[in-house]
Design a protein around this motif. Structure first.
Motif, PDB file in Angstrom:
ATOM      1  N   THR A  24      -5.463 123.306  49.899  1.00 32.30           N
ATOM      2  CA  THR A  24      -5.403 123.967  51.201  1.00 32.30           C
ATOM      3  C   THR A  24      -4.250 124.966  51.256  1.00 32.30           C
ATOM      4  O   THR A  24      -3.294 124.854  50.489  1.00 32.30           O
ATOM      5  N   ASP A  25      -4.376 125.899  52.194  1.00 33.58           N
ATOM      6  CA  ASP A  25      -3.271 126.797  52.527  1.00 33.58           C
ATOM      7  C   ASP A  25      -2.901 126.642  53.999  1.00 33.58           C
ATOM      8  O   ASP A  25      -2.171 127.442  54.556  1.00 33.58           O
ATOM      9  N   ASP A  26      -3.394 125.578  54.618  1.00 33.39           N
ATOM     10  CA  ASP A  26      -3.166 125.303  56.036  1.00 33.39           C
ATOM     11  C   ASP A  26      -1.879 124.490  56.203  1.00 33.39           C
ATOM     12  O   ASP A  26      -1.809 123.340  55.752  1.00 33.39           O
ATOM     13  N   PRO A  27      -0.852 125.054  56.855  1.00 30.66           N
ATOM     14  CA  PRO A  27       0.417 124.333  56.995  1.00 30.66           C
ATOM     15  C   PRO A  27       0.334 123.087  57.868  1.00 30.66           C
ATOM     16  O   PRO A  27       1.248 122.264  57.855  1.00 30.66           O
ATOM     17  N   SER A  28      -0.765 122.917  58.602  1.00 28.76           N
ATOM     18  CA  SER A  28      -0.891 121.721  59.441  1.00 28.76           C
ATOM     19  C   SER A  28      -1.574 120.560  58.712  1.00 28.76           C
ATOM     20  O   SER A  28      -1.754 119.501  59.297  1.00 28.76           O
ATOM     21  N   VAL A  29      -1.912 120.731  57.451  1.00 30.41           N
ATOM     22  CA  VAL A  29      -2.589 119.676  56.691  1.00 30.41           C
ATOM     23  C   VAL A  29      -1.583 118.829  55.925  1.00 30.41           C
ATOM     24  O   VAL A  29      -0.704 119.352  55.236  1.00 30.41           O
ATOM     25  N   MET A  30      -1.733 117.511  56.062  1.00 27.98           N
ATOM     26  CA  MET A  30      -0.970 116.537  55.302  1.00 27.98           C
ATOM     27  C   MET A  30      -1.974 115.735  54.477  1.00 27.98           C
ATOM     28  O   MET A  30      -2.914 115.162  55.020  1.00 27.98           O
ATOM     29  N   LEU A  31      -1.783 115.704  53.175  1.00 25.29           N
ATOM     30  CA  LEU A  31      -2.648 114.940  52.286  1.00 25.29           C
ATOM     31  C   LEU A  31      -2.032 113.560  52.075  1.00 25.29           C
ATOM     32  O   LEU A  31      -0.810 113.437  51.943  1.00 25.29           O
ATOM     33  N   THR A  32      -2.869 112.531  52.052  1.00 28.42           N
ATOM     34  CA  THR A  32      -2.378 111.174  51.866  1.00 28.42           C
ATOM     35  C   THR A  32      -3.171 110.474  50.769  1.00 28.42           C
ATOM     36  O   THR A  32      -4.331 110.805  50.521  1.00 28.42           O
ATOM     37  N   THR A  33      -2.540 109.513  50.145  1.00 30.68           N
ATOM     38  CA  THR A  33      -3.231 108.659  49.198  1.00 30.68           C
ATOM     39  C   THR A  33      -2.458 107.365  49.036  1.00 30.68           C
ATOM     40  O   THR A  33      -1.278 107.291  49.403  1.00 30.68           O
ATOM     41  N   ILE A  34      -3.119 106.357  48.489  1.00 23.26           N
ATOM     42  CA  ILE A  34      -2.484 105.084  48.176  1.00 23.26           C
ATOM     43  C   ILE A  34      -2.683 104.847  46.683  1.00 23.26           C
ATOM     44  O   ILE A  34      -3.804 104.924  46.182  1.00 23.26           O
ATOM     45  N   LEU A  35      -1.599 104.573  45.982  1.00 25.89           N
ATOM     46  CA  LEU A  35      -1.621 104.459  44.529  1.00 25.89           C
ATOM     47  C   LEU A  35      -1.114 103.106  44.067  1.00 25.89           C
ATOM     48  O   LEU A  35      -0.184 102.553  44.649  1.00 25.89           O
ATOM     49  N   GLY A  36      -1.714 102.620  43.017  1.00 28.62           N
ATOM     50  CA  GLY A  36      -1.213 101.463  42.284  1.00 28.62           C
ATOM     51  C   GLY A  36      -0.899 101.975  40.890  1.00 28.62           C
ATOM     52  O   GLY A  36       0.079 102.672  40.677  1.00 28.62           O
ATOM     53  N   SER A  37      -1.784 101.668  39.941  1.00 25.23           N
ATOM     54  CA  SER A  37      -1.619 102.189  38.585  1.00 25.23           C
ATOM     55  C   SER A  37      -2.131 103.625  38.474  1.00 25.23           C
ATOM     56  O   SER A  37      -1.835 104.312  37.504  1.00 25.23           O
ATOM     57  N   CYS A  38      -2.886 104.074  39.469  1.00 27.93           N
ATOM     58  CA  CYS A  38      -3.376 105.460  39.488  1.00 27.93           C
ATOM     59  C   CYS A  38      -2.208 106.432  39.646  1.00 27.93           C
ATOM     60  O   CYS A  38      -1.123 106.049  40.054  1.00 27.93           O
ATOM     61  N   VAL A  39      -2.464 107.698  39.339  1.00 28.86           N
ATOM     62  CA  VAL A  39      -1.461 108.749  39.506  1.00 28.86           C
ATOM     63  C   VAL A  39      -2.054 109.857  40.356  1.00 28.86           C
ATOM     64  O   VAL A  39      -3.243 110.162  40.259  1.00 28.86           O
ATOM     65  N   ALA A  40      -1.219 110.443  41.194  1.00 23.66           N
ATOM     66  CA  ALA A  40      -1.585 111.625  41.971  1.00 23.66           C
ATOM     67  C   ALA A  40      -0.633 112.752  41.599  1.00 23.66           C
ATOM     68  O   ALA A  40       0.579 112.544  41.515  1.00 23.66           O
ATOM     69  N   MET A  41      -1.211 113.923  41.376  1.00 22.26           N
ATOM     70  CA  MET A  41      -0.391 115.112  41.189  1.00 22.26           C
ATOM     71  C   MET A  41      -0.436 115.901  42.489  1.00 22.26           C
ATOM     72  O   MET A  41      -1.504 116.168  43.023  1.00 22.26           O
ATOM     73  N   CYS A  42       0.740 116.260  42.988  1.00 21.31           N
ATOM     74  CA  CYS A  42       0.882 117.143  44.134  1.00 21.31           C
ATOM     75  C   CYS A  42       1.322 118.483  43.559  1.00 21.31           C
ATOM     76  O   CYS A  42       2.363 118.572  42.916  1.00 21.31           O
ATOM     77  N   LEU A  43       0.532 119.500  43.770  1.00 18.77           N
ATOM     78  CA  LEU A  43       0.731 120.794  43.113  1.00 18.77           C
ATOM     79  C   LEU A  43       0.779 121.884  44.154  1.00 18.77           C
ATOM     80  O   LEU A  43       0.028 121.845  45.136  1.00 18.77           O
ATOM     81  N   ARG A  44       1.645 122.882  43.959  1.00 18.43           N
ATOM     82  CA  ARG A  44       1.671 124.014  44.883  1.00 18.43           C
ATOM     83  C   ARG A  44       2.244 125.249  44.233  1.00 18.43           C
ATOM     84  O   ARG A  44       2.959 125.182  43.237  1.00 18.43           O
ATOM     85  N   ASP A  45       1.910 126.380  44.836  1.00 20.07           N
ATOM     86  CA  ASP A  45       2.528 127.664  44.539  1.00 20.07           C
ATOM     87  C   ASP A  45       3.299 128.018  45.804  1.00 20.07           C
ATOM     88  O   ASP A  45       2.696 128.366  46.822  1.00 20.07           O
ATOM     89  N   PRO A  46       4.638 127.927  45.785  1.00 20.02           N
ATOM     90  CA  PRO A  46       5.409 128.155  46.999  1.00 20.02           C
ATOM     91  C   PRO A  46       5.327 129.593  47.517  1.00 20.02           C
ATOM     92  O   PRO A  46       5.445 129.814  48.722  1.00 20.02           O
ATOM     93  N   THR A  47       5.083 130.545  46.660  1.00 20.48           N
ATOM     94  CA  THR A  47       4.978 131.939  47.082  1.00 20.48           C
ATOM     95  C   THR A  47       3.651 132.199  47.783  1.00 20.48           C
ATOM     96  O   THR A  47       3.601 132.836  48.832  1.00 20.48           O
ATOM     97  N   ALA A  48       2.563 131.679  47.229  1.00 25.48           N
ATOM     98  CA  ALA A  48       1.240 131.871  47.827  1.00 25.48           C
ATOM     99  C   ALA A  48       1.008 130.944  49.017  1.00 25.48           C
ATOM    100  O   ALA A  48       0.108 131.187  49.819  1.00 25.48           O
TER     101      ALA A  48
END
Length: 183
Positions: A24-48
């Protein structure tokens, strides 16, 4: 309602489950997840001002089709990066935070460590900066991530049925431009 609680309510929450991702590029969006042995990557381009999150179950494996492939890190990482690029991000500006990879049971193979090792190696091989997060340890965690700002919050998730020897420890925050806050 406190000011902090009111501020949290103003966000659109999108849950990212196993094998899923969201960009997303929407500043009002918050992504959530629940992890155990799984992994989540949070990725962004701060300029874009665009970013996203994925959630994978295992590092690599025989996908046997698109739906089965979604649970593997190799697929999850590529699809998140590609969707960020399609949304206007540039690879040379991307920064990532990694969460999860907990050791959930003492008696089983440490899938969490394998997931964490894979994710770190993948970012290193792709030349994407790892700027924060919290990997490995014991037990699960709940993660909230705002892709446009890079802000991330993490909270330990206690499981009364888990067979892990020492209790979960809180990871120290990593100081970076998109600060990790523990709550």
């Amino acid at each position: 309602m406190t000011n902090a609680a009111a501020a949290m309510e103003s966000y659109t929450r999108i849950h990212v489950g196993q094998g899923e991702h969201h960009v997303t590029d929407d500043p009002s969006v918050m992504l959530t997840t629940i992890l155990g042995s799984c992994v989540a990557m949070c990725l962004r381009d701060p300029t874009a001002g665009v970013g996203g999150m994925n959630h994978f179950l295992l590092p690599e494996g025989d996908a046997g089709g698109l739906d089965a492939g979604r649970r593997y890190g190799a697929y999850a990482m590529e699809v998140l990066i590609n969707d960020c690029l399609k949304a206007g991000a540039r690879r040379d500006r991307m920064e990532a935070k990694l969460f999860g990879g907990g050791r959930m049971f003492d008696s089983l193979r440490d899938v969490g460590r394998a997931n964490a090792d894979f994710a770190e190696r993948f970012l290193r091989d792709e030349g994407i900066a790892l700027v924060g997060g919290s990997l490995r340890g014991n037990g699960g965690r709940r993660v909230q991530y705002w892709p446009v700002t890079g802000r991330a919050l993490q909270r330990a998730v206690a499981d009364a049925h888990a067979q892990v020897a020492p209790p979960p420890r809180r990871a120290a925050p990593v100081v970076d431009a998109g600060a990790l806050e523990l709550f």
